[in-house]
Design a protein around this motif. Structure first.
Motif, PDB file in Angstrom:
ATOM      1  N   LEU A 103       0.892  -0.945   0.452  1.00 58.69           N
ATOM      2  CA  LEU A 103       0.408  -0.084  -0.021  1.00 58.69           C
ATOM      3  C   LEU A 103       0.881   1.244  -0.223  1.00 58.69           C
ATOM      4  O   LEU A 103       0.708   2.375  -0.643  1.00 58.69           O
ATOM      5  N   TRP A 124      -8.481   2.312   8.741  1.00 59.30           N
ATOM      6  CA  TRP A 124      -7.539   1.241   9.490  1.00 59.30           C
ATOM      7  C   TRP A 124      -6.297   2.424   9.059  1.00 59.30           C
ATOM      8  O   TRP A 124      -6.304   2.891   8.568  1.00 59.30           O
ATOM      9  N   TYR A 127      -3.689   4.464   7.040  1.00 65.06           N
ATOM     10  CA  TYR A 127      -4.007   4.709   5.532  1.00 65.06           C
ATOM     11  C   TYR A 127      -3.812   6.113   5.650  1.00 65.06           C
ATOM     12  O   TYR A 127      -3.171   6.666   4.693  1.00 65.06           O
ATOM     13  N   ASN A 170     -11.890  -1.225   1.518  1.00 64.96           N
ATOM     14  CA  ASN A 170     -10.963  -1.858   3.247  1.00 64.96           C
ATOM     15  C   ASN A 170     -12.448  -3.135   2.659  1.00 64.96           C
ATOM     16  O   ASN A 170     -12.957  -2.796   3.648  1.00 64.96           O
ATOM     17  N   ASN A 174     -11.481  -3.706   7.880  1.00 64.60           N
ATOM     18  CA  ASN A 174     -10.667  -3.236   9.310  1.00 64.60           C
ATOM     19  C   ASN A 174     -11.230  -1.836   9.881  1.00 64.60           C
ATOM     20  O   ASN A 174     -10.214  -0.935   8.705  1.00 64.60           O
ATOM     21  N   ASP A 202      -7.703  -2.821  -0.942  1.00 66.64           N
ATOM     22  CA  ASP A 202      -6.929  -3.699   0.215  1.00 66.64           C
ATOM     23  C   ASP A 202      -8.262  -4.741   0.535  1.00 66.64           C
ATOM     24  O   ASP A 202      -8.654  -4.791   1.385  1.00 66.64           O
ATOM     25  N   TYR A 205      -7.976  -9.019   4.117  1.00 71.53           N
ATOM     26  CA  TYR A 205      -9.384 -10.102   5.124  1.00 71.53           C
ATOM     27  C   TYR A 205     -10.044 -10.626   4.570  1.00 71.53           C
ATOM     28  O   TYR A 205     -10.691 -11.093   4.839  1.00 71.53           O
ATOM     29  N   SER A 236      -0.237 -12.655   5.398  1.00 74.50           N
ATOM     30  CA  SER A 236      -0.113 -12.766   7.040  1.00 74.50           C
ATOM     31  C   SER A 236      -1.438 -12.713   7.340  1.00 74.50           C
ATOM     32  O   SER A 236      -0.896 -13.729   8.188  1.00 74.50           O
ATOM     33  N   ARG A 245       6.168 -11.624   5.937  1.00 77.18           N
ATOM     34  CA  ARG A 245       6.346  -9.956   5.013  1.00 77.18           C
ATOM     35  C   ARG A 245       6.105 -10.232   4.016  1.00 77.18           C
ATOM     36  O   ARG A 245       6.871  -9.689   2.962  1.00 77.18           O
ATOM     37  N   TYR A 323     -12.687  -8.288  13.831  1.00 76.98           N
ATOM     38  CA  TYR A 323     -12.662  -6.961  14.659  1.00 76.98           C
ATOM     39  C   TYR A 323     -14.176  -7.042  15.052  1.00 76.98           C
ATOM     40  O   TYR A 323     -14.607  -6.492  14.460  1.00 76.98           O
TER      41      TYR A 323
HETATM   42  N1  PMP Z   1      -4.648  -3.895   5.889  1.00 80.92           N
HETATM   43  C1  PMP Z   1      -5.475  -3.867   6.395  1.00 80.92           C
HETATM   44  C2  PMP Z   1      -6.869  -3.175   6.306  1.00 80.92           C
HETATM   45  C3  PMP Z   1      -4.791  -4.624   7.931  1.00 80.92           C
HETATM   46  O1  PMP Z   1      -5.536  -4.816   8.792  1.00 80.92           O
HETATM   47  C4  PMP Z   1      -3.553  -4.423   7.796  1.00 80.92           C
HETATM   48  C5  PMP Z   1      -2.839  -5.487   8.762  1.00 80.92           C
HETATM   49  N2  PMP Z   1      -1.635  -5.220   9.531  1.00 80.92           N
HETATM   50  C6  PMP Z   1      -2.198  -4.749   6.464  1.00 80.92           C
HETATM   51  C7  PMP Z   1      -3.492  -4.019   5.224  1.00 80.92           C
HETATM   52  C8  PMP Z   1      -0.949  -5.157   6.223  1.00 80.92           C
HETATM   53  O2  PMP Z   1      -0.718  -6.786   6.301  1.00 80.92           O
HETATM   54  P1  PMP Z   1       0.947  -7.057   6.304  1.00 80.92           P
HETATM   55  O3  PMP Z   1       1.550  -6.104   6.351  1.00 80.92           O
HETATM   56  O4  PMP Z   1       0.970  -7.348   7.455  1.00 80.92           O
HETATM   57  O5  PMP Z   1       1.066  -8.046   5.418  1.00 80.92           O
END
Ligand code: PMP
Ligand code: GLU
Length: 397
Positions: A103, A124, A127, A170, A174, A202, A205, A236, A245, A323
């Motif tokens: 991102l 989130w 951003y 998103n 989140n 994004d 999830y 992740s 990562r 969440y």
């Molecule tokens: N986007 C959202 C909405 C997230 O909650 C997360 C959590 N860390 C991420 C992106 C990034 O995840 P990561 O860098 O661990 O792949």
């Protein structure tokens, strides 16, 4: 000496800070229950660990192409076709150090000074900071709990100016758990195409959807919107690989090329061993993911029912991610001891001090009447933690 003015205004990630605090307190032997966790509490699947060992034992310890190995980018293309019904070629994919890094690079690649990015609120927390780091201007669009925190296409349209460059979608979301359906996404897509605005989608999830919710990738709707969309995802959450990562972006070649140029001078390739393990993971059956989601679902239902049974607290039943946004507005104005609860920060502080329970203050997400609870925590701890929250609420005056 004046340090970077732009970066002096960037705040620390509160989610990471709270998670680190809870982990530190636990390590010091404190009986803390952390609802801050933004990561699955399940182990990385065994076959992924085996793949990493294979990579180590077979000398995959060198630089790879900056944008990721061709094998991983091909596996991502297969995944996007199979799961999301979008056709991408490997040169339309870049692998980065987690979706957060993806991102970050997206905004670096698409924004010019003063460009506006529309961000539905609650959002989130990274951003706005990422947009600012790329010299852009975050523009927040308020949403309502009674609409499950979904942004309407009318509100987006009203906020568009000649400077609007992108909209962040998103879904699953989140911190608020909303999941956009096909009709809602189609309306947003039509607007973005009409106004020639990027959609930063994004989808980290995507696997965590419940009840009748279904994850849909906005870029899958038609070729027009695909041309304006940057689809971001990663390993992740679905594969419980937060520490490895690996994240990735799929989108128009010209944008991916700029992202690759940036990455080639900043981080180079993401970890080669994690890339190999991710290649194996993406082509495998999703047994572990399914088991994890079933467990999340049980916890979600328990958490929602319990919160709604506690005086002065309430929440909606989220349809995605892991969440719950707990509405604390009826607790505002009350006191704990000599401390007044005047918002989400003082609520979270008093709760931690009195009951050793961590939650993330909603103010971090632009929603001060809420705190966020993660259910990426065992059911046993959720029960114990919510019982403590219940006691805390009973003690408020
Ligand atoms: N986007 C959202 C909405 C997230 O909650 C997360 C959590 N860390 C991420 C992106 C990034 O995840 P990561 O860098 O661990 O792949
Ligand atoms: N995204 C997760 C969260 O919101 C993990 C922490 C972070 O990266 O900010 O808690």
């Amino acid at each position: 000496m004046i340090l970077s003015r732009k970066n002096l205004s960037i705040s620390e990630s509160l989610t990471l800070a709270i998670d680190a605090k809870a982990k530190r307190m636990k390590a010091e032997g404190e009986d803390v229950i952390g609802f801050g966790a933004g990561e699955p509490d399940f182990p990385t699947p065994q076959f992924v660990l085996e793949a990493a060992k294979h990579a180590l034992n077979n000398g995959m310890t060198r630089y790879t192409p900056s944008s990721g190995t061709l094998e991983l980018r091909e596996a991502i293309c297969r995944k996007l076709k199979r799961d999301n019904n979008i056709n991408y070629a490997p040169d339309e994919i870049i692998v980065s150090n987690g979706a957060k890094h993806s991102l970050y690079n997206v905004f670096q690649a698409i924004l010019n000074p003063g460009d506006e990015v529309l961000i539905p609120q609650p959002y989130w927390l990274s951003y706005p900071e990422m947009v600012k780091m790329a010299d852009g201007m975050p523009v927040f669009i308020e949403t309502k709990e009674e609409n499950f925190f979904k942004v309407s296409v009318e509100d987006l349209e009203q906020a568009i100016t000649p400077k609007t460059k992108a909209i962040i979608i998103n879904s699953p979301n989140n911190p608020n758990g909303c999941v956009y359906n096909e009709k809602e996404l189609a309306e947003i897509a039509e607007l973005a195409v009409k106004k020639e605005i990027f959609i930063v989608s994004d989808e980290i999830y995507e696997e965590m959807v419940y009840d009748d919710a279904e994850h849909i990738s906005i870029a899958s709707l038609n070729e027009d919107i695909k041309g304006f969309t940057l689809t971001v995802n990663g390993m992740s959450k679905a594969y419980a690989m937060t520490g490895w990562r690996i994240g990735y972006t799929a989108g128009p070649k010209e944008v991916i090329k700029i992202m690759n140029n940036i990455q080639s001078h900043s981080t180079s390739n993401p970890n080669s061993i994690a890339q190999y393990a991710s290649t194996v993971a993406l082509d495998a059956p999703k047994n572990e993911i399914k088991e994890m989601i079933q467990e999340f679902d049980k916890r979600r239902l328990y958490m929602v029912d319990k919160i709604n049974s506690i005086p002065y607290l309430s929440c909606k039943r989220p349809k995605g991610a892991f969440y719950v946004m707990m509405n604390i507005s009826k607790a505002i104005g009350k006191r704990w001891g000599n401390k007044e609860i005047n918002g989400s920060l003082s609520f979270a502080d008093a709760l931690l001090e009195s009951k050793k329970v961590t939650v993330v203050p909603g103010i971090a997400f632009g929603a001060d009447s809420y705190v966020r609870l993660s259910y990426a925590v065992s059911l046993d701890k959720i029960q114990k933690g919510l019982d403590r929250i219940h006691q805390f609420m009973n003690e408020l005056e």
